[in-house]
Motif scaffolding. Structure first.
Motif, PDB file in Angstrom:
ATOM      1  N   ASN A   1      38.178  15.296  46.513  1.00  0.00           N
ATOM      2  CA  ASN A   1      39.342  14.781  47.242  1.00  0.00           C
ATOM      3  C   ASN A   1      39.796  15.700  48.370  1.00  0.00           C
ATOM      4  O   ASN A   1      40.834  15.472  48.986  1.00  0.00           O
ATOM      5  N   GLY A   2      39.029  16.754  48.641  1.00  0.00           N
ATOM      6  CA  GLY A   2      39.395  17.669  49.719  1.00  0.00           C
ATOM      7  C   GLY A   2      40.631  18.490  49.381  1.00  0.00           C
ATOM      8  O   GLY A   2      41.015  18.646  48.210  1.00  0.00           O
ATOM      9  N   PHE A   3      41.267  19.028  50.412  1.00  0.00           N
ATOM     10  CA  PHE A   3      42.516  19.758  50.229  1.00  0.00           C
ATOM     11  C   PHE A   3      43.667  18.765  50.166  1.00  0.00           C
ATOM     12  O   PHE A   3      43.852  17.960  51.090  1.00  0.00           O
ATOM     13  N   LEU A   4      44.437  18.819  49.108  1.00  0.00           N
ATOM     14  CA  LEU A   4      45.632  17.994  49.008  1.00  0.00           C
ATOM     15  C   LEU A   4      46.782  18.690  49.724  1.00  0.00           C
ATOM     16  O   LEU A   4      46.737  19.900  49.978  1.00  0.00           O
ATOM     17  N   PRO A   5      47.852  17.955  50.056  1.00  0.00           N
ATOM     18  CA  PRO A   5      48.986  18.567  50.751  1.00  0.00           C
ATOM     19  C   PRO A   5      49.537  19.793  50.029  1.00  0.00           C
ATOM     20  O   PRO A   5      49.913  20.784  50.673  1.00  0.00           O
ATOM     21  N   GLU A   6      49.577  19.752  48.685  1.00  0.00           N
ATOM     22  CA  GLU A   6      50.117  20.907  47.957  1.00  0.00           C
ATOM     23  C   GLU A   6      49.201  22.135  48.079  1.00  0.00           C
ATOM     24  O   GLU A   6      49.667  23.273  48.053  1.00  0.00           O
ATOM     25  N   HIS A   7      47.896  21.897  48.256  1.00  0.00           N
ATOM     26  CA  HIS A   7      46.973  23.021  48.446  1.00  0.00           C
ATOM     27  C   HIS A   7      47.243  23.706  49.792  1.00  0.00           C
ATOM     28  O   HIS A   7      47.301  24.933  49.875  1.00  0.00           O
ATOM     29  N   LEU A   8      47.417  22.906  50.829  1.00  0.00           N
ATOM     30  CA  LEU A   8      47.687  23.471  52.161  1.00  0.00           C
ATOM     31  C   LEU A   8      49.036  24.171  52.176  1.00  0.00           C
ATOM     32  O   LEU A   8      49.202  25.200  52.859  1.00  0.00           O
ATOM     33  N   SER A   9      49.990  23.639  51.438  1.00  0.00           N
ATOM     34  CA  SER A   9      51.312  24.287  51.368  1.00  0.00           C
ATOM     35  C   SER A   9      51.210  25.658  50.718  1.00  0.00           C
ATOM     36  O   SER A   9      51.853  26.627  51.150  1.00  0.00           O
ATOM     37  N   MET A  10      50.379  25.771  49.672  1.00  0.00           N
ATOM     38  CA  MET A  10      50.210  27.072  49.012  1.00  0.00           C
ATOM     39  C   MET A  10      49.514  28.071  49.939  1.00  0.00           C
ATOM     40  O   MET A  10      49.878  29.247  49.995  1.00  0.00           O
ATOM     41  N   ILE A  11      48.502  27.594  50.671  1.00  0.00           N
ATOM     42  CA  ILE A  11      47.819  28.483  51.614  1.00  0.00           C
ATOM     43  C   ILE A  11      48.806  29.002  52.651  1.00  0.00           C
ATOM     44  O   ILE A  11      48.886  30.211  52.920  1.00  0.00           O
ATOM     45  N   GLU A  12      49.580  28.100  53.238  1.00  0.00           N
ATOM     46  CA  GLU A  12      50.533  28.506  54.276  1.00  0.00           C
ATOM     47  C   GLU A  12      51.608  29.440  53.717  1.00  0.00           C
ATOM     48  O   GLU A  12      52.024  30.384  54.390  1.00  0.00           O
ATOM     49  N   ALA A  13      52.028  29.187  52.478  1.00  0.00           N
ATOM     50  CA  ALA A  13      53.066  30.039  51.872  1.00  0.00           C
ATOM     51  C   ALA A  13      52.552  31.461  51.641  1.00  0.00           C
ATOM     52  O   ALA A  13      53.332  32.419  51.669  1.00  0.00           O
ATOM     53  N   ALA A  14      51.243  31.588  51.430  1.00  0.00           N
ATOM     54  CA  ALA A  14      50.671  32.917  51.156  1.00  0.00           C
ATOM     55  C   ALA A  14      50.247  33.665  52.417  1.00  0.00           C
ATOM     56  O   ALA A  14      50.014  34.879  52.373  1.00  0.00           O
ATOM     57  N   LEU A  15      50.164  32.988  53.557  1.00  0.00           N
ATOM     58  CA  LEU A  15      49.651  33.618  54.773  1.00  0.00           C
ATOM     59  C   LEU A  15      50.483  34.794  55.279  1.00  0.00           C
ATOM     60  O   LEU A  15      49.917  35.784  55.753  1.00  0.00           O
ATOM     61  N   PRO A  16      51.823  34.745  55.241  1.00  0.00           N
ATOM     62  CA  PRO A  16      52.575  35.919  55.710  1.00  0.00           C
ATOM     63  C   PRO A  16      52.211  37.196  54.964  1.00  0.00           C
ATOM     64  O   PRO A  16      52.142  38.273  55.566  1.00  0.00           O
ATOM     65  N   SER A  17      51.950  37.083  53.672  1.00  0.00           N
ATOM     66  CA  SER A  17      51.576  38.282  52.924  1.00  0.00           C
ATOM     67  C   SER A  17      50.158  38.735  53.273  1.00  0.00           C
ATOM     68  O   SER A  17      49.861  39.927  53.291  1.00  0.00           O
ATOM     69  N   LEU A  18      49.267  37.774  53.577  1.00  0.00           N
ATOM     70  CA  LEU A  18      47.930  38.144  54.034  1.00  0.00           C
ATOM     71  C   LEU A  18      48.028  38.884  55.364  1.00  0.00           C
ATOM     72  O   LEU A  18      47.352  39.898  55.576  1.00  0.00           O
ATOM     73  N   SER A  19      48.895  38.395  56.250  1.00  0.00           N
ATOM     74  CA  SER A  19      49.130  39.090  57.522  1.00  0.00           C
ATOM     75  C   SER A  19      49.627  40.504  57.275  1.00  0.00           C
ATOM     76  O   SER A  19      49.200  41.456  57.944  1.00  0.00           O
ATOM     77  N   SER A  20      50.519  40.651  56.324  1.00  0.00           N
ATOM     78  CA  SER A  20      51.091  41.964  56.015  1.00  0.00           C
ATOM     79  C   SER A  20      50.022  42.957  55.577  1.00  0.00           C
ATOM     80  O   SER A  20      50.071  44.138  55.932  1.00  0.00           O
ATOM     81  N   ALA A  21      49.028  42.469  54.832  1.00  0.00           N
ATOM     82  CA  ALA A  21      47.966  43.359  54.347  1.00  0.00           C
ATOM     83  C   ALA A  21      46.895  43.598  55.395  1.00  0.00           C
ATOM     84  O   ALA A  21      46.349  44.697  55.495  1.00  0.00           O
ATOM     85  N   MET A  22      46.571  42.574  56.188  1.00  0.00           N
ATOM     86  CA  MET A  22      45.474  42.686  57.140  1.00  0.00           C
ATOM     87  C   MET A  22      45.879  43.350  58.452  1.00  0.00           C
ATOM     88  O   MET A  22      45.039  43.981  59.107  1.00  0.00           O
ATOM     89  N   GLU A  23      47.134  43.216  58.855  1.00  0.00           N
ATOM     90  CA  GLU A  23      47.536  43.774  60.154  1.00  0.00           C
ATOM     91  C   GLU A  23      47.312  45.278  60.258  1.00  0.00           C
ATOM     92  O   GLU A  23      46.718  45.747  61.249  1.00  0.00           O
ATOM     93  N   PRO A  24      47.746  46.101  59.286  1.00  0.00           N
ATOM     94  CA  PRO A  24      47.486  47.539  59.428  1.00  0.00           C
ATOM     95  C   PRO A  24      46.004  47.879  59.408  1.00  0.00           C
ATOM     96  O   PRO A  24      45.579  48.829  60.060  1.00  0.00           O
ATOM     97  N   ILE A  25      45.206  47.106  58.676  1.00  0.00           N
ATOM     98  CA  ILE A  25      43.762  47.335  58.670  1.00  0.00           C
ATOM     99  C   ILE A  25      43.194  47.082  60.061  1.00  0.00           C
ATOM    100  O   ILE A  25      42.397  47.870  60.585  1.00  0.00           O
ATOM    101  N   THR A  26      43.625  45.986  60.683  1.00  0.00           N
ATOM    102  CA  THR A  26      43.157  45.650  62.023  1.00  0.00           C
ATOM    103  C   THR A  26      43.606  46.683  63.047  1.00  0.00           C
ATOM    104  O   THR A  26      42.834  47.077  63.934  1.00  0.00           O
ATOM    105  N   MET A  27      44.864  47.135  62.936  1.00  0.00           N
ATOM    106  CA  MET A  27      45.361  48.129  63.886  1.00  0.00           C
ATOM    107  C   MET A  27      44.585  49.441  63.765  1.00  0.00           C
ATOM    108  O   MET A  27      44.229  50.064  64.765  1.00  0.00           O
ATOM    109  N   ARG A  28      44.312  49.864  62.524  1.00  0.00           N
ATOM    110  CA  ARG A  28      43.540  51.099  62.339  1.00  0.00           C
ATOM    111  C   ARG A  28      42.115  50.937  62.854  1.00  0.00           C
ATOM    112  O   ARG A  28      41.566  51.829  63.494  1.00  0.00           O
TER     113      ARG A  28
END
Length: 390
Positions: free
Chosen positions: A145-172
């Motif tokens: 059934n592919g990605f359901l709306p609730e799946h995309l909502s969970m991905i989007e809700a978790a992205l700010p924290s992924l940014s928080s972890a990946m940004e310093p790695i990218t800057m370094r």
């Protein structure tokens, strides 16, 4: 604490401190799966400032997680043009695409390749960093059934924290990449580790190789600007690749001159490092012959080079004013390498070395007698490298 909140907490604490992009992305994807998101593949792309690379990223699958780099040239190919990454970065909005019923002619090759591997649904979205830069990530599923709306909502809700972890790695990674590009491996590590004060220096034994493009002034007067830059880039590519392949360090470009070193950690390494430098010089000559063959096809004049090799004690560190520093190598061994390179034209051989090099690699050299070297009180014995035929 729900699954996404728990994931976010890990990302902004342990994940951010880890500095390990593979660990961060692996945990992120595994946690989303545990939360019910049917992930099959993820690609976390990171743009960064680097003259040689324009981006890097991490690809996750249930079987493997690995990093990759993207060159500036690749951004001009069909792999990027028309892709989801181009779309979301240009339009600044996510893209959700069904991978079933694709048109092989109109749909981007990446969608068709994923569909052939069993992908059913595709979601591309953005990461926002504190410096205002945008980065892309894509998620693929094989769920019926592919990605359901609730799946995309969970991905989007978790992205700010992924940014928080990946940004310093990218800057370094970006900062280290820039330092290495402009300073070379050894000096860039020293600067990164804190050797940044004016006058601070490190003394070491090293083989020094100084190369210079012959006839550069005449070429500058007769060639177009485009041809001149093409010639310089070809010459720089040849020298840098040869030095780095032999584990040397290119420290400085000085006009058309290139200063490289092969550090000698212990006396037992002297012969090996001398040989590394000599093999690098041989490779420069061989590869320059290839470039000249190509230049001849377009009626461009051949490039010629002079190389001086010496070994001894050198010091590298910071010189300059309080507001503008340069990280460079100084010392008598450097001066002699530069000046015997200047003798290549008058002696008639493109690679010259001192006895310090020839004595440790005698099979490569022929003695050319005593010669005056500017700055030295007495003549020194000079040796020429046996060169490959053009």
């Amino acid at each position: 604490m729900d699954a996404i909140a728990e994931l976010s907490h890990w990302m902004i604490t342990e994940g951010r401190r880890s500095g390990d992009p593979v660990k961060v992305v692996s945990h992120f994807c595994s946690a989303l799966i545990d939360a019910g998101v049917p992930l099959w593949r993820a690609n976390i792309g990171q743009r960064f400032a680097n003259p040689l690379l324009i981006a890097w990223g991490v690809v996750w699958t249930p079987d493997n997680t690995e990093c990759y780099d993207v060159t500036h040239e690749r951004m001009l190919t069909d792999g990027y043009v028309g892709s989801s990454f181009e779309y979301i970065l240009a339009n600044k909005r996510p893209l959700h695409k069904n991978l079933r019923g694709l048109d092989p002619e109109d749909d981007h090759i990446s969608y068709n390749e994923l569909a052939e591997l069993g992908g059913t649904d595709y979601y591309a979205t953005l990461l926002y960093y504190g410096d205002g830069s945008l980065h892309g990530c894509t998620f693929v599923t094989q769920a019926e059934n592919g990605f359901l709306p609730e799946h995309l909502s969970m991905i989007e809700a978790a992205l700010p924290s992924l940014s928080s972890a990946m940004e310093p790695i990218t800057m370094r990674k970006s900062s280290r990449g820039l330092l290495r590009t402009y300073l070379g491996d050894g000096p860039s590590k020293a600067v990164w580790d804190g050797t940044i004060r004016r006058g601070e220096r490190t003394t070491l034994e090293a083989v020094v190789m100084f190369s210079d493009l012959r006839g550069f002034t005449a070429l500058s007067d007769t060639a177009s600007e485009a041809d001149l830059f093409d010639a310089l880039n070809g010459y720089f590519d040849v020298v840098v690749q040869a030095v780095e392949e032999m584990n040397g360090d290119v420290l400085k470009f000085m006009g058309d001159g290139i200063l490289s070193i092969f550090a000698i950690p212990t006396p037992a390494d002297r012969s090996h490092q001398s040989r590394q430098a000599v093999i690098a010089a041989q490779k420069v000559l061989t590869d320059l012959n290839v470039i000249n063959h190509d230049r001849a096809q377009t009626n461009k004049p051949p490039l010629d080079i002079g190389i001086g090799i010496n070994s001894g004690q050198v010091s590298y560190g910071n010189i300059g004013s309080p507001g503008r520093l340069d990280f460079t190598v100084l010392g008598g061994a450097v001066n002699v390498a530069s000046r015997i390179e200047g003798l290549t034209k008058s002696i008639g051989h493109r690679v010259l070395a001192t006895a310090a090099i020839a004595e440790t690699t005698p099979e490569f050299f022929v003695a050319r007698g005593l010669h005056e070297v500017r700055g030295l009180a007495r003549p020194i014995e000079i040796f020429s490298l046996s060169e490959p035929n053009p």
